[in-house]
Motif scaffolding. Sequence first.
Motif, PDB file in Angstrom:
ATOM      1  N   ILE A   1       5.847  20.241 -22.995  1.00 55.82           N
ATOM      2  CA  ILE A   1       5.170  19.275 -22.125  1.00 55.82           C
ATOM      3  C   ILE A   1       5.754  17.895 -22.421  1.00 55.82           C
ATOM      4  O   ILE A   1       5.805  17.484 -23.585  1.00 55.82           O
ATOM      5  N   ALA A   2       6.183  17.191 -21.393  1.00 52.37           N
ATOM      6  CA  ALA A   2       6.707  15.827 -21.554  1.00 52.37           C
ATOM      7  C   ALA A   2       5.623  14.827 -21.184  1.00 52.37           C
ATOM      8  O   ALA A   2       5.016  14.918 -20.122  1.00 52.37           O
ATOM      9  N   GLU A   3       5.389  13.856 -22.066  1.00 48.34           N
ATOM     10  CA  GLU A   3       4.390  12.821 -21.808  1.00 48.34           C
ATOM     11  C   GLU A   3       5.052  11.559 -21.258  1.00 48.34           C
ATOM     12  O   GLU A   3       6.234  11.330 -21.472  1.00 48.34           O
ATOM     13  N   GLY A   4       4.272  10.756 -20.566  1.00 46.97           N
ATOM     14  CA  GLY A   4       4.728   9.436 -20.143  1.00 46.97           C
ATOM     15  C   GLY A   4       5.803   9.440 -19.082  1.00 46.97           C
ATOM     16  O   GLY A   4       6.572   8.479 -18.984  1.00 46.97           O
ATOM     17  N   VAL A   5       5.879  10.474 -18.245  1.00 45.33           N
ATOM     18  CA  VAL A   5       6.905  10.526 -17.203  1.00 45.33           C
ATOM     19  C   VAL A   5       6.490   9.587 -16.066  1.00 45.33           C
ATOM     20  O   VAL A   5       5.424   9.743 -15.480  1.00 45.33           O
ATOM     21  N   GLU A   6       7.348   8.630 -15.773  1.00 45.52           N
ATOM     22  CA  GLU A   6       6.997   7.595 -14.798  1.00 45.52           C
ATOM     23  C   GLU A   6       7.891   7.577 -13.572  1.00 45.52           C
ATOM     24  O   GLU A   6       7.512   7.010 -12.546  1.00 45.52           O
ATOM     25  N   THR A   7       9.077   8.155 -13.649  1.00 48.38           N
ATOM     26  CA  THR A   7      10.010   8.074 -12.523  1.00 48.38           C
ATOM     27  C   THR A   7      10.538   9.454 -12.159  1.00 48.38           C
ATOM     28  O   THR A   7      10.576  10.372 -12.990  1.00 48.38           O
ATOM     29  N   GLN A   8      10.975   9.585 -10.911  1.00 49.43           N
ATOM     30  CA  GLN A   8      11.544  10.846 -10.456  1.00 49.43           C
ATOM     31  C   GLN A   8      12.826  11.190 -11.209  1.00 49.43           C
ATOM     32  O   GLN A   8      13.029  12.358 -11.572  1.00 49.43           O
ATOM     33  N   PRO A   9      13.711  10.218 -11.492  1.00 46.19           N
ATOM     34  CA  PRO A   9      14.904  10.569 -12.287  1.00 46.19           C
ATOM     35  C   PRO A   9      14.561  11.117 -13.669  1.00 46.19           C
ATOM     36  O   PRO A   9      15.231  12.031 -14.158  1.00 46.19           O
ATOM     37  N   GLN A  10      13.530  10.581 -14.311  1.00 41.50           N
ATOM     38  CA  GLN A  10      13.109  11.130 -15.605  1.00 41.50           C
ATOM     39  C   GLN A  10      12.685  12.584 -15.452  1.00 41.50           C
ATOM     40  O   GLN A  10      13.069  13.448 -16.250  1.00 41.50           O
ATOM     41  N   LEU A  11      11.877  12.852 -14.432  1.00 39.08           N
ATOM     42  CA  LEU A  11      11.402  14.220 -14.218  1.00 39.08           C
ATOM     43  C   LEU A  11      12.564  15.163 -13.938  1.00 39.08           C
ATOM     44  O   LEU A  11      12.623  16.277 -14.477  1.00 39.08           O
TER      45      LEU A  11
ATOM     46  N   LEU B   1       0.861  -1.179   0.000  1.00 38.75           N
ATOM     47  CA  LEU B   1       0.000   0.000   0.000  1.00 38.75           C
ATOM     48  C   LEU B   1       0.896   1.227   0.000  1.00 38.75           C
ATOM     49  O   LEU B   1       1.791   1.356   0.848  1.00 38.75           O
ATOM     50  N   VAL B   2       0.685   2.133  -0.950  1.00 36.72           N
ATOM     51  CA  VAL B   2       1.563   3.292  -1.114  1.00 36.72           C
ATOM     52  C   VAL B   2       0.731   4.558  -1.241  1.00 36.72           C
ATOM     53  O   VAL B   2      -0.457   4.510  -1.561  1.00 36.72           O
ATOM     54  N   SER B   3       1.362   5.666  -0.978  1.00 33.11           N
ATOM     55  CA  SER B   3       0.731   6.958  -1.196  1.00 33.11           C
ATOM     56  C   SER B   3       0.824   7.304  -2.666  1.00 33.11           C
ATOM     57  O   SER B   3       1.862   7.094  -3.302  1.00 33.11           O
ATOM     58  N   ARG B   4      -0.267   7.809  -3.223  1.00 27.61           N
ATOM     59  CA  ARG B   4      -0.286   8.136  -4.648  1.00 27.61           C
ATOM     60  C   ARG B   4       0.783   9.168  -4.980  1.00 27.61           C
ATOM     61  O   ARG B   4       1.012  10.103  -4.243  1.00 27.61           O
ATOM     62  N   GLY B   5       1.428   8.958  -6.112  1.00 30.78           N
ATOM     63  CA  GLY B   5       2.448   9.895  -6.567  1.00 30.78           C
ATOM     64  C   GLY B   5       3.851   9.531  -6.128  1.00 30.78           C
ATOM     65  O   GLY B   5       4.817  10.143  -6.579  1.00 30.78           O
ATOM     66  N   GLU B   6       4.006   8.525  -5.253  1.00 31.94           N
ATOM     67  CA  GLU B   6       5.333   8.150  -4.784  1.00 31.94           C
ATOM     68  C   GLU B   6       5.936   7.094  -5.714  1.00 31.94           C
ATOM     69  O   GLU B   6       6.090   5.916  -5.356  1.00 31.94           O
TER      70      GLU B   6
ATOM     71  N   ILE C   1       6.269  21.411 -18.220  1.00 27.70           N
ATOM     72  CA  ILE C   1       5.079  20.693 -17.754  1.00 27.70           C
ATOM     73  C   ILE C   1       5.277  19.216 -18.055  1.00 27.70           C
ATOM     74  O   ILE C   1       5.915  18.859 -19.054  1.00 27.70           O
ATOM     75  N   TYR C   2       4.743  18.351 -17.196  1.00 33.10           N
ATOM     76  CA  TYR C   2       4.808  16.920 -17.483  1.00 33.10           C
ATOM     77  C   TYR C   2       3.478  16.260 -17.173  1.00 33.10           C
ATOM     78  O   TYR C   2       2.667  16.781 -16.403  1.00 33.10           O
ATOM     79  N   GLN C   3       3.247  15.109 -17.786  1.00 32.28           N
ATOM     80  CA  GLN C   3       2.122  14.255 -17.445  1.00 32.28           C
ATOM     81  C   GLN C   3       2.591  12.807 -17.524  1.00 32.28           C
ATOM     82  O   GLN C   3       3.505  12.485 -18.251  1.00 32.28           O
ATOM     83  N   GLY C   4       1.975  11.960 -16.734  1.00 34.27           N
ATOM     84  CA  GLY C   4       2.390  10.565 -16.708  1.00 34.27           C
ATOM     85  C   GLY C   4       2.067   9.939 -15.372  1.00 34.27           C
ATOM     86  O   GLY C   4       1.555  10.585 -14.451  1.00 34.27           O
ATOM     87  N   PHE C   5       2.406   8.664 -15.244  1.00 32.21           N
ATOM     88  CA  PHE C   5       2.050   7.902 -14.052  1.00 32.21           C
ATOM     89  C   PHE C   5       2.779   8.386 -12.807  1.00 32.21           C
ATOM     90  O   PHE C   5       2.400   8.013 -11.700  1.00 32.21           O
ATOM     91  N   LEU C   6       3.838   9.188 -12.952  1.00 32.06           N
ATOM     92  CA  LEU C   6       4.509   9.741 -11.779  1.00 32.06           C
ATOM     93  C   LEU C   6       3.527  10.586 -10.968  1.00 32.06           C
ATOM     94  O   LEU C   6       3.587  10.596  -9.735  1.00 32.06           O
ATOM     95  N   CYS C   7       2.630  11.267 -11.649  1.00 33.06           N
ATOM     96  CA  CYS C   7       1.562  11.987 -10.957  1.00 33.06           C
ATOM     97  C   CYS C   7       0.322  11.109 -10.844  1.00 33.06           C
ATOM     98  O   CYS C   7      -0.155  10.830  -9.748  1.00 33.06           O
ATOM     99  N   ALA C   8      -0.215  10.676 -11.985  1.00 37.35           N
ATOM    100  CA  ALA C   8      -1.438   9.856 -11.955  1.00 37.35           C
ATOM    101  C   ALA C   8      -1.688   9.269 -13.327  1.00 37.35           C
ATOM    102  O   ALA C   8      -1.295   9.825 -14.350  1.00 37.35           O
TER     103      ALA C   8
ATOM    104  N   GLN D   1      -1.825  17.297 -15.945  1.00 34.81           N
ATOM    105  CA  GLN D   1      -0.597  17.904 -16.443  1.00 34.81           C
ATOM    106  C   GLN D   1      -0.059  18.799 -15.334  1.00 34.81           C
ATOM    107  O   GLN D   1      -0.793  19.634 -14.783  1.00 34.81           O
ATOM    108  N   VAL D   2       1.216  18.609 -14.985  1.00 32.98           N
ATOM    109  CA  VAL D   2       1.773  19.179 -13.764  1.00 32.98           C
ATOM    110  C   VAL D   2       2.904  20.145 -14.093  1.00 32.98           C
ATOM    111  O   VAL D   2       3.764  19.848 -14.938  1.00 32.98           O
ATOM    112  N   SER D   3       2.912  21.283 -13.403  1.00 29.92           N
ATOM    113  CA  SER D   3       4.008  22.233 -13.545  1.00 29.92           C
ATOM    114  C   SER D   3       5.274  21.649 -12.942  1.00 29.92           C
ATOM    115  O   SER D   3       5.279  21.190 -11.794  1.00 29.92           O
ATOM    116  N   VAL D   4       6.348  21.629 -13.714  1.00 34.22           N
ATOM    117  CA  VAL D   4       7.608  21.081 -13.218  1.00 34.22           C
ATOM    118  C   VAL D   4       8.154  21.938 -12.087  1.00 34.22           C
ATOM    119  O   VAL D   4       8.711  21.422 -11.115  1.00 34.22           O
TER     120      VAL D   4
END
Length: 662
Positions: A621-631, A84-89, A641-648, A434-437
């Motif tokens: 805007i970067a799509e498909g960002v999944e990890t913190q190192p990518q961001l 069980l994890v907190s969303r976005g982690e 701006i980014y969007q992807g599973f790193l946020c939701a 879509q999230v402000s970097v």
Amino acid sequence: MTGTPNAPLFILSFRQRDELASLAAGAGWQVVAARRAGGAERRFLSSGAAVAVIDARGAPADGVNAARTMSGAVEANGGALLALVSRGEAATIAALYGAGATHFLASPFSEAEFLQAVRFAARHAERMAREWAAGPVFAPLGWRYDLISRTLILTPGLAALLAIDDEPSVRAMLRRLDRGDRIAAVAALRRVSANRPATAFAHDSDLTTVGRVVQHLQLDAEGGRIDAVVEPLGSAPEPAAELRESLAGARDAGSARRWLTRRLADEAGAPLHAMLIALNRFDMVNTAYGRATGDALLSSAQKRIDDVVRDMLGRDALIVRLSGSTFLVAARSIRLRIDLVVERIAHALARPFVTGDSIAVLGCRIGLAEALPDDSAASLLRRVSEALADARESDTATMRVADAEQGDAPIDQLAVELNHALERGEIGVLYQPQVSVSTGAIVGVEALARWEHGVLGTIGAETLFAAAARADLEIGLSDHIQRVVLAQAAAWPVALAGLRLSLNLTAADIARPGFADLFLDRVDASGFPRTRLTLEITESGLIEDLGIASALLSVLRGAGCRIAIDDFGTGYSSLAYLKALPLDYLKIDKKLAQDITGSARDRIVVRGVIDMARSLGLTVIAEGVETQPQLEALAAEGCQIYQGFLCAEPISVEALEALVAR
């Protein structure tokens, strides 16, 4: 059975033990719960549970350490570990996955969602138990030693042959060896180090059905453990291969056959299908450009296959490269979904590959077979090989099916159903934030179409629009989605009132006479403000006349909308689009964005795209960002701006409101 009432369930929660235990107990589970990680592995083993729940919310480091400690016991007993994890982690999820978690559930979640996740994990454990039981007890034979907790875990096969019911110790196991063999074993254990992670030793075994054996030791420094495989002398596998295959899937033809044998023995569930995928013209490319380029092409091809299979069939599917440029994919699923996977793979491999300064076009041929009741792994592979041979001999067919007549293509079947799906309201919309970097705030969303198919489940936009194109319903589908999105966005709650809305336009939309007036009337009638609307056009949308597209988009932009080019980097008209179209945003394709953490060459390419866009005054805007190192890498290069599973993932309006509120 783990899925039945009164089955044991182990829960480790540092902050909400009592709440989770009460919830699970109310659903009929026999709960053994702990609040501290100390001794958790032993308590899990003594509980008899097949499923362990680790609640890492609010304590990610403790959760990862607990998972690392317990994973050996969970895996060796064919169980499941639900985290069980907190969303976005995303970093926590990656660490938990590396530590051995098999399932995840992100908060906030409802009671029903928690119980369903536990049931899914229990089903996984049941499948693992059946797989252990399907083969002979000596396959696999092995053990795992945790260097941190100093605990020894035997695979069920080894424990059965040694007649060991309780938890063994290293000292007790060494005492079972003769003095000379014991000295060899201790010497091998001492040889294992970061500089020498693999070694082996042979000894006479008290396994009467096996005789003299060799033990292959492999150090997993990151996991803090030693894995061992016990094999009859004379059979020397890749170190830890058999044990790893039993826990994580196949690596070669031999292990693929073992995987198929286990699945064939388990007749439950959807039919088992196998496909062989052979790259076209690979030998010519390999000869022309050299071995290194050929190896890179094979790696890229497997990545494309992986992406399709994981997206449509999940992580239970088998994917393995066989000899040369042939790949094997196998999974249990209904035929229609398998056919869609075949089409997606063929489409993905038809896209050109970049080889240094050149472009290589390969394509593929595919053989497909469904397992018959009396099939063995060998006979199934033989039939699918024959189907591949038929496909290779054909002048036009990409795919051939073993022992079957060719019917309608799966996209054709979906095309027939699409009209009724629109009428029944099965086509809906989800929204990806879509999230402000720079600030971490959600500044907008992209609307994404979804088809809730009665048999196939959720079908994404790519397959949905392919079916619409086959049915000549592209305009009707696009109109439907636009109306649904605008109506929902106009009724958004106050918490979402400041978000921009991104809506995709198709090439068919842009080619329609009078589309600008029709669309703007639709927007105004909905009540959603034009100034908060971004219209996305895909680079691969096959816009034949850039002059017409530019004129249309200029009208829409002059009316207050903003324009974005989507999936930038997937096609070969990129620069022409940038020169000809009135743009405000450039969206980097997810594959390109994810490559930024790859080689230095990958990063230079992404940097060049971002620099070019920003020099033209475009927001990136970067799509498909999944990890913190990518961001972090994208942020360093100037992505805004980014969007992807790193946020939701794409979510409903209700989930979006809750996410924005947090």
